[in-house]
Design a protein around this motif. Structure first.
Motif, PDB file in Angstrom:
ATOM      1  N   LEU A 141      -7.928  -3.698   6.448  1.00 24.74           N
ATOM      2  CA  LEU A 141      -7.820  -3.601   8.564  1.00 24.74           C
ATOM      3  C   LEU A 141      -9.255  -3.304   8.459  1.00 24.74           C
ATOM      4  N   GLY A 142      -9.798  -1.903   8.387  1.00 23.09           N
ATOM      5  CA  GLY A 142     -10.772  -1.497   9.722  1.00 23.09           C
ATOM      6  C   GLY A 142     -11.436  -1.808   9.325  1.00 23.09           C
ATOM      7  N   ALA A 156     -10.850  -0.162  -2.629  1.00 23.38           N
ATOM      8  CA  ALA A 156     -10.273   0.267  -2.763  1.00 23.38           C
ATOM      9  C   ALA A 156      -8.831   0.180  -3.404  1.00 23.38           C
ATOM     10  N   ALA A 157      -8.530  -0.994  -3.649  1.00 28.04           N
ATOM     11  CA  ALA A 157      -6.998  -0.715  -4.821  1.00 28.04           C
ATOM     12  C   ALA A 157      -7.460  -0.442  -6.591  1.00 28.04           C
ATOM     13  N   ILE A 158      -8.156  -0.544  -6.637  1.00 28.96           N
ATOM     14  CA  ILE A 158      -8.977  -0.597  -7.239  1.00 28.96           C
ATOM     15  C   ILE A 158      -8.843   0.637  -7.738  1.00 28.96           C
ATOM     16  N   CYS A 159      -9.534   1.848  -6.813  1.00 27.64           N
ATOM     17  CA  CYS A 159      -9.448   3.332  -6.643  1.00 27.64           C
ATOM     18  C   CYS A 159      -8.430   4.391  -6.826  1.00 27.64           C
ATOM     19  N   VAL A 160      -7.485   3.709  -6.009  1.00 27.93           N
ATOM     20  CA  VAL A 160      -6.170   4.413  -6.209  1.00 27.93           C
ATOM     21  C   VAL A 160      -5.013   4.142  -7.395  1.00 27.93           C
ATOM     22  N   GLY A 161      -6.188   2.300  -8.111  1.00 31.56           N
ATOM     23  CA  GLY A 161      -4.819   1.756  -9.437  1.00 31.56           C
ATOM     24  C   GLY A 161      -4.136   1.462  -8.955  1.00 31.56           C
ATOM     25  N   LEU A 220       7.124  -2.022   5.017  1.00 35.37           N
ATOM     26  CA  LEU A 220       8.333  -1.562   5.673  1.00 35.37           C
ATOM     27  C   LEU A 220       8.809  -1.418   4.617  1.00 35.37           C
ATOM     28  N   ASP A 221       8.353  -1.019   3.666  1.00 38.10           N
ATOM     29  CA  ASP A 221       9.455  -0.155   2.179  1.00 38.10           C
ATOM     30  C   ASP A 221      10.229   0.867   2.651  1.00 38.10           C
ATOM     31  N   LYS A 222      11.452   1.568   1.660  1.00 41.16           N
ATOM     32  CA  LYS A 222      11.741   2.462   2.484  1.00 41.16           C
ATOM     33  C   LYS A 222      11.274   3.494   2.497  1.00 41.16           C
ATOM     34  N   VAL A 223      10.374   3.878   1.170  1.00 41.92           N
ATOM     35  CA  VAL A 223       9.932   4.472   0.826  1.00 41.92           C
ATOM     36  C   VAL A 223       7.776   4.142   0.575  1.00 41.92           C
ATOM     37  N   VAL A 224       7.546   4.614   2.142  1.00 44.19           N
ATOM     38  CA  VAL A 224       5.710   3.395   1.759  1.00 44.19           C
ATOM     39  C   VAL A 224       5.091   4.565   0.758  1.00 44.19           C
ATOM     40  N   ASP A 225       4.308   4.437   0.028  1.00 44.12           N
ATOM     41  CA  ASP A 225       4.103   3.771  -1.122  1.00 44.12           C
ATOM     42  C   ASP A 225       2.343   4.876   0.040  1.00 44.12           C
ATOM     43  N   PRO A 226       1.666   6.238  -0.483  1.00 46.82           N
ATOM     44  CA  PRO A 226       0.147   6.006   0.335  1.00 46.82           C
ATOM     45  C   PRO A 226      -0.959   5.339  -0.052  1.00 46.82           C
ATOM     46  N   ALA A 227      -0.782   5.012  -1.105  1.00 46.98           N
ATOM     47  CA  ALA A 227      -1.678   3.747  -2.257  1.00 46.98           C
ATOM     48  C   ALA A 227      -1.790   2.694  -1.000  1.00 46.98           C
ATOM     49  N   ASN A 228      -0.921   1.791  -0.832  1.00 43.76           N
ATOM     50  CA  ASN A 228      -0.589   0.830  -0.069  1.00 43.76           C
ATOM     51  C   ASN A 228      -1.108   1.066   1.485  1.00 43.76           C
ATOM     52  N   VAL A 229      -0.924   2.229   2.191  1.00 42.20           N
ATOM     53  CA  VAL A 229      -1.267   2.523   3.098  1.00 42.20           C
ATOM     54  C   VAL A 229      -3.124   2.727   3.153  1.00 42.20           C
ATOM     55  N   ILE A 230      -3.657   3.280   1.881  1.00 38.50           N
ATOM     56  CA  ILE A 230      -4.844   3.493   2.209  1.00 38.50           C
ATOM     57  C   ILE A 230      -5.789   2.602   2.276  1.00 38.50           C
ATOM     58  N   VAL A 231      -5.063   1.567   1.005  1.00 37.67           N
ATOM     59  CA  VAL A 231      -5.962  -0.111   0.513  1.00 37.67           C
ATOM     60  C   VAL A 231      -5.767  -0.883   2.208  1.00 37.67           C
ATOM     61  N   ILE A 239      -4.763  -9.905  -6.572  1.00 33.19           N
ATOM     62  CA  ILE A 239      -4.851  -9.201  -5.356  1.00 33.19           C
ATOM     63  C   ILE A 239      -3.814  -8.531  -5.199  1.00 33.19           C
ATOM     64  N   PRO A 240      -4.185  -7.660  -4.272  1.00 27.01           N
ATOM     65  CA  PRO A 240      -2.807  -6.833  -4.391  1.00 27.01           C
ATOM     66  C   PRO A 240      -1.989  -7.090  -2.625  1.00 27.01           C
ATOM     67  N   GLY A 241      -0.730  -7.302  -2.593  1.00 30.90           N
ATOM     68  CA  GLY A 241      -0.293  -6.948  -1.013  1.00 30.90           C
ATOM     69  C   GLY A 241      -1.423  -6.950   0.132  1.00 30.90           C
ATOM     70  N   PRO A 242      -1.323  -5.098  -0.396  1.00 26.05           N
ATOM     71  CA  PRO A 242      -1.676  -4.820   0.766  1.00 26.05           C
ATOM     72  C   PRO A 242      -3.087  -5.435   1.624  1.00 26.05           C
ATOM     73  N   VAL A 243      -4.111  -6.040   0.240  1.00 24.79           N
ATOM     74  CA  VAL A 243      -4.854  -6.285   0.704  1.00 24.79           C
ATOM     75  C   VAL A 243      -5.255  -7.548   1.669  1.00 24.79           C
ATOM     76  N   ILE A 244      -3.370  -8.445   1.168  1.00 17.92           N
ATOM     77  CA  ILE A 244      -3.195  -9.414   2.621  1.00 17.92           C
ATOM     78  C   ILE A 244      -2.957  -9.162   3.111  1.00 17.92           C
ATOM     79  N   GLY A 245      -2.136  -8.592   3.385  1.00 17.92           N
ATOM     80  CA  GLY A 245      -1.691  -7.820   5.161  1.00 17.92           C
ATOM     81  C   GLY A 245      -2.070  -7.505   5.239  1.00 17.92           C
TER      82      GLY A 245
END
Length: 417
Positions: free
Chosen positions: A164-165, A193-198, A148-159, A327-333
């Motif tokens: 979810l997948g 995945a989060a470690i891989c995308v930094g 929901l960020d104004k500018v969505v980080d592709p790294a967050n989308v990947i994680v 543990i980053p937000g995209p994983v929890i999300g």
């Protein structure tokens, strides 16, 4: 083939206990530590009291109600005001008094029974109220993931997509041992995945001392602070009833009767009062863990107890606590997306299982008004307490149901109604 169900009081093989317990702890962790961060206190004492509170809940409910107690969000609004004006110890005093009043309410319910719930919350109202527990949290899942960020980080989308997948595929495709830990596997894959995308910072783990003592502090009591926090009792009681009903649907047992709403409500509030006494935040049954049970078919309180023990251990071991906090937000999300949806589906299941007849206008009106009230974003303020979302919808559902009950008793309903 039907999913293997591990029932509430069933023993779990030792080889499964650790991963299943980890799965539950990870599921609650993101939301539970967010509360102390917002209130500005050490999360270690919160992890400790979450674990102790959960073990007490299991003991008080005689091991018949699977529930993990995490940090309650319901207190954030009034507690923040109290902290800003008097300091956190005075908020603790409010937590203690509210918890004690909740225990008294549990005793009243023990005396009067729970039949009133069928009157004030019939299936046509309870179904959407339970569904709203998950649906109103859906935006939180998206927000945690950074979607929901104004500018969505592709790294967050990947994680997020990886997490979810794996959770989705694992829930329907994994077999044998892996079929009961799809959430844990998804969290691990998402973290990798989060470690891989930094987007993971491991410095807090490296810098943490091995042994860490949680910070304890005593409460202080002020009548003004207490009165600011006490009305939250209405909110947490409505939330607790909703959680117990949706858990009943998941495990296939009426937990309001056995072990009884009075026991679970007492345990929940006793845990909150105890947490307030030592410097932690109030606790509540957690929707994330209900979602884990719905997906995995593992309802064992032994597993819940194992998660509680792990939470207690983490509160004293610095690197372990720090690792979980990375543990980053995209994983929890990503995990929350599925878990919250499962809770929403459980609400719809109530409507189906109870065969709610929507040819009757009363049922149609109850469900419609409850859904719109809960999802509209409408907020009603009573001093420092605000009613919105599921809680406001629950209050509206009760008032409407009581009104229709009175109409029925006085024969004021038309035949179509």
């Amino acid at each position: 083939m039907a999913k293997r169900i591990i029932q509430v009081q069933e023993k779990v093989p030792f080889r499964l206990l650790a991963p299943l317990s980890l799965q539950h702890m990870f599921a609650m962790f993101g939301a539970s530590v967010l509360v102390p961060f917002v209130l500005g206190i050490n999360p270690a004492v919160v992890l400790l009291m979450n674990g102790i509170g959960t073990l007490l809940f299991i003991l008080i409910t005689k091991g018949r109600a699977p529930a993990y107690l995490g940090s309650s969000f319901a207190f954030l609004g009034p507690a923040s005001l109290v902290i800003a004006k008097w300091g956190f110890p005075y908020a603790q005093g409010g937590f203690v008094v509210t918890g004690i009043c909740g225990c008294i309410l549990a005793f009243i319910i023990y005396k009067v029974g729970t039949k009133w719930i069928d009157i004030v919350l019939p299936s046509a109202a309870m179904g959407p109220v339970v569904a709203l527990i998950g649906l109103e949290l859906s935006s939180n899942a998206a927000s945690n993931a950074g979607l929901l960020d104004k500018v969505v980080d592709p790294a967050n989308v990947i994680v997020f997509a990886v997490t979810l997948g794996v959770a989705i595929v694992g829930s329907v495709c994994f077999r044998k041992f892996f079929s009961v830990i799809p959430i844990l596997i998804a969290i691990v894959c998402g973290y990798i995945a989060a470690i891989c995308v930094g987007i993971v910072d491991l410095r807090p783990v490296q810098e943490a001392s091995f042994f860490m003592m949680p910070h304890f502090q005593a409460p202080k009591f002020d009548i003004h602070a207490i009165l600011m926090i006490l009305p939250v009792l209405l909110v947490i009681t409505s939330e607790h009833i909703g959680h117990q009903i949706v858990t009943s649907e998941v495990v296939g047992r009426d937990l309001l009767k056995d072990p009884g709403l009075h026991r679970s409500l007492f345990a929940d509030n006793f845990s909150s009062a105890l947490s307030g006494l030592v410097g932690s935040v109030p606790t509540t049954t957690y929707g994330e863990n209900i979602g884990v049970m719905a997906i995995t078919g593992v309802y064992s309180v032994q597993v819940i107890g194992g998660a509680a023990v792990l939470s207690i251990i983490c509160s004293f071991i610095g690197p372990l606590s720090a690792l979980i906090q990375t543990i980053p937000g995209p994983v929890i999300g990503g995990i929350s997306f599925l878990l919250y949806g499962m809770i929403g589906t459980s609400g719809l299941r109530i409507l189906v299982d109870d065969q709610v007849d929507y040819s009757k206008s009363i049922n149609m009106i109850l469900t419609s008004v409850v859904f719109v009230t809960g999802l509209s974003g409408v907020t009603i303020h009573f001093g420092t307490v605000e009613l919105t979302g599921m809680v406001l919808a629950c209050v509206v559902a009760m008032l409407l149901s009581l009104l229709f009950y009175v109409f029925d008793k006085f024969h004021l309903l038309n035949p179509e109604g």
